[in-house]
Each structure stands twice: as structure tokens, then as C-alpha cells.
Design an enzyme around this catalytic site. Structure first.
Site, short mmCIF file in Angstrom:
data_model
loop_
_atom_site.label_atom_id
_atom_site.label_comp_id
_atom_site.label_asym_id
_atom_site.label_seq_id
_atom_site.Cartn_x
_atom_site.Cartn_y
_atom_site.Cartn_z
N LEU A 33 103.12 12.01 104.07
CA LEU A 33 101.73 11.60 103.84
C LEU A 33 101.50 11.15 102.40
CD1 LEU A 33 99.82 14.39 105.81
CD2 LEU A 33 100.72 12.20 106.63
N HIS A 37 96.85 8.18 104.12
CA HIS A 37 96.62 9.18 105.18
C HIS A 37 95.49 10.13 104.76
CE1 HIS A 37 101.08 8.35 105.63
NE2 HIS A 37 100.67 8.09 106.85
N LYS A 150 95.46 -1.02 107.48
CA LYS A 150 96.76 -1.53 107.04
C LYS A 150 97.59 -1.97 108.23
CE LYS A 150 100.91 -0.36 105.98
NZ LYS A 150 101.88 0.71 106.04
N ASP A 151 97.51 -1.18 109.31
CA ASP A 151 98.22 -1.52 110.54
C ASP A 151 97.22 -2.19 111.48
OD1 ASP A 151 100.97 -0.07 110.19
OD2 ASP A 151 99.45 1.33 109.48
N SER A 186 102.45 3.15 101.55
CA SER A 186 103.17 3.28 102.81
C SER A 186 104.28 4.30 102.62
CB SER A 186 103.78 1.93 103.19
OG SER A 186 104.77 2.10 104.19
P1 AMP Z 1 101.83 6.27 109.77
O1 AMP Z 1 102.12 7.67 109.33
O2 AMP Z 1 102.48 5.22 108.95
O3 AMP Z 1 102.04 6.09 111.25
O4 AMP Z 1 100.29 6.03 109.54
C1 AMP Z 1 99.34 6.90 110.08
C2 AMP Z 1 97.97 6.31 109.91
O5 AMP Z 1 97.70 6.12 108.52
C3 AMP Z 1 97.85 4.91 110.57
O6 AMP Z 1 96.58 4.82 111.19
C4 AMP Z 1 97.98 3.99 109.40
O7 AMP Z 1 97.33 2.75 109.61
C5 AMP Z 1 97.28 4.79 108.31
N1 AMP Z 1 97.72 4.31 107.00
C6 AMP Z 1 98.99 4.12 106.56
N2 AMP Z 1 98.99 3.61 105.31
C7 AMP Z 1 97.70 3.47 104.94
C8 AMP Z 1 97.04 3.02 103.76
N3 AMP Z 1 97.73 2.59 102.71
N4 AMP Z 1 95.69 3.01 103.73
C9 AMP Z 1 94.98 3.45 104.80
N5 AMP Z 1 95.53 3.91 105.94
C10 AMP Z 1 96.87 3.93 106.02
#
Ligand code: AMP
Length: 282
Positions: A33, A37, A150-151, A186
Site C-alpha cells: 500500500l 490506497h 488511476k485504473d 503505484s
Molecule cells: P492495486 O492494489 O494496485 O490493485 O490498487 C487498489 C486500488 O487502489 C485500485 O482501485 C487502484 O485504482 C487504486 N490506486 C492505485 N494507485 C492509486 C493512486 N496513485 N491514486 C489513487 N488510487 C490508486
């Protein structure tokens, strides 16, 4: 903060919260995280009485040649961040808890929404995402669920899935949290060498160049002109390999000839072995 590894533990806790009349927010994550997150959890804690975060590196959304095994994992640190941001329960299942022996039912988004952008270079990715997210919805039964802009394709596909399958949850998109030079935070940024990390800022710069073309047109521009501006900026750095740059409607993800309000401009690049994505919506 409660740590739950089993589905029945989550169900029991949520049932208790429901008896007390409390609302529930869900933040699905794959762990490692960061501030992005954390911003989702914070928003969820503002809007819901109880927040569940899931930390699960979902194997079904990784392609055969992708980074499932090397994906960064640091559950202890994740828990510290979640607790600090007001998370009530973290769901951290083993793969076998989510995909028991004989697992054979998937949620597959059909049609154009997954044939473009990341869907084109990551076949099967959104089938894995939709399957795990619908399982998480069924396990946690949240009122609201929080996803990052972002996604952007993931967010659009999940909104469509929720609508198509009548899932009783409100999907909330949250703004992208960035580093000082604009690079979107990320978990995969950890893979970048110091030189690659420096070069990675070009992805945000390139999208900003595209944004300026639209601003110069008073909020409208030909997609081809925007694409050219983004590509030209990216191509200045030899270390950057473009996966895609696309201009699509932000909801349907269909290509558009003209950019205007609601248009999504998105790009993915490889810097060395690391694939980075970013986007903006007009
Ligand atoms: P992940 O752990 O990469 O699957 O991401 C989990 C959630 O966090 C997803 O909804 C992503 O879009 C969100 N997320 C990841 N990076 C960012 C960021 N830089 N800003 C905002 N939300 C993010």
C-alpha cells in the site's frame, strides 16, 4: 482493526455491523500500500461507518508472463497504514480461500470495453478483476466500494458490471495520487531503477502535453492531435516503449474522433521491464 483470513469471519463481522445499523465501505487492494490506497481508505472512512480493505494478490488477473510471483508484498506495513487511515477490518485470504479446489465460475466482461487499452495487451485481466471484485462484493456486501481513477478502465468496467448484474453497491472513483514530479503512485514503481524512476515522469508530462492541446481548443480537440502530442513527448526518451496511447469515451471506452468533456486519454508504457499506466479525463 480486525484481521480476517476466512470468508465466514468477514460475514459474521459484517452481520454484526448490520444488526447495529452501520454502513460498510469496501476498498479492494493487492497490498504494497501507498498514499493512493490510503486516500481510498480515508474517503471510505469519511463516508461509511465501517471500512473493509482487502489485501489479496489476485492470481486470476495476472497473465502468464506477468509479475504475479514478484509482486511486492508487505502485509505488516499494509496493516499499519490501514489502521492509521481508519480501516475497521482487513480481509487477507489465502489463494485457496478465494479459489478453492474445483473453482470454475468466472465473471467475464464481453464486448468493446476490454478489447482496448490495457485489455488489449492483458487478455483475461478484466475477467480476473471482475471475478475477484464480484466475489469481494458478495463476501463483504458493502454499501459503497472505492476504486482509483488511476485504473480508469478497471473503474469503467466495474461500474458496467455493477449495472449489468444489478449488484447493490455504489462504486466511487477517487482521484489519482501522484509523486512530486507527477508520476502516479503505484506499487509497481518499486521495480524502477533510479534512472528509470527519473524517466518515468515522462508519462505524466506526455499526458499533460495532450491536455494542453485540448485546453488550447477551449476544451475540445481532434483526438489525432492529442494522440500526436502525447506520443511525441513519450518518444523523446529512448528508454520508454509505448504500449498504447488511446482516446476513448470515459464510460463506454469506445474510441472517439473528437475529445471533449467525458473523454478519457490513457497511456501505458514500458520503462525497462516495468509497465506503467496513467490517464486523465477531460
Ligand atoms: P492495486 O492494489 O494496485 O490493485 O490498487 C487498489 C486500488 O487502489 C485500485 O482501485 C487502484 O485504482 C487504486 N490506486 C492505485 N494507485 C492509486 C493512486 N496513485 N491514486 C489513487 N488510487 C490508486
Amino acid at each position: 482493526m480486525i484481521t480476517a483470513e476466512r470468508v465466514d469471519q468477514v460475514r459474521e463481522t459484517v452481520a454484526e455491523w448490520r444488526r447495529e445499523g452501520l454502513s460498510v465501505g469496501l476498498v479492494p487492494t493487492m497490498g504494497a500500500l501507498h498514499e493512493g490506497h490510503a486516500s481510498l481508505v480515508r474517503k471510505a472512512a469519511e463516508e461509511c461507518d465501517r471500512v473493509i480493505a482487502s489485501v489479496f494478490v489476485n492470481p486470476t488477473q495476472f497473465g502468464r508472463n506477468e509479475d504475479l510471483d514478484s509482486y511486492p508484498r508487505d502485509f505488516e506495513r499494509d496493516c499499519e497504514i490501514l489502521e492509521r487511515e481508519g480501516c475497521s477490518m482487513v480481509f487477507h485470504p489465502e489463494v485457496a480461500e478465494m479459489y478453492p479446489e474445483g473453482f470454475s465460475t468466472y465473471v467475464t466482461p464481453e464486448g468493446g470495453m476490454t478489447g482496448c487499452l490495457c485489455g488489449r495487451s492483458r487478455p483475461g485481466h478484466f475477467r480476473g478483476v471482475c471475478t475477484v471484485v464480484s466475489k469481494l462484493f458478495n463476501i463483504t456486501t458493502p454499501d459503497r466500494a472505492y476504486f482509483g481513477e488511476k485504473d480508469a478502465q478497471q473503474l469503467a468496467v466495474i461500474k458496467r458490471m455493477v449495472r449489468d448484474l444489478n449488484i447493490p453497491v455504489t462504486v466511487c472513483g477517487c482521484p489519482t495520487v501522484r509523486e512530486a514530479d507527477g508520476l502516479a503512485k503505484s506499487s509497481r514503481n518499486k521495480y524502477l531503477s533510479p534512472e528509470e524512476r527519473r524517466d518515468a515522469a515522462v508519462l505524466y508530462e506526455a499526458l499533460q502535453a495532450g491536455r494542453r492541446v485540448i485546453e488550447a481548443g477551449g476544451g475540445h480537440a481532434k483526438s489525432a492531435d492529442v494522440l500526436r502530442a502525447v506520443r511525441e513527448t513519450l518518444e523523446r526518451l529512448p528508454s520508454v516503449r509505448i504500449d498504447y496511447v488511446e482516446v476513448v469515451d470515459g464510460e463506454s471506452l469506445s474510441p472517439v474522433d473528437m475529445c471533449g468533456p467525458g473523454t478519457l486519454v490513457a497511456a501505458a508504457v514500458f520503462i525497462g521491464e516495468t509497465r506503467l499506466i496513467d490517464n486523465f479525463t477531460v
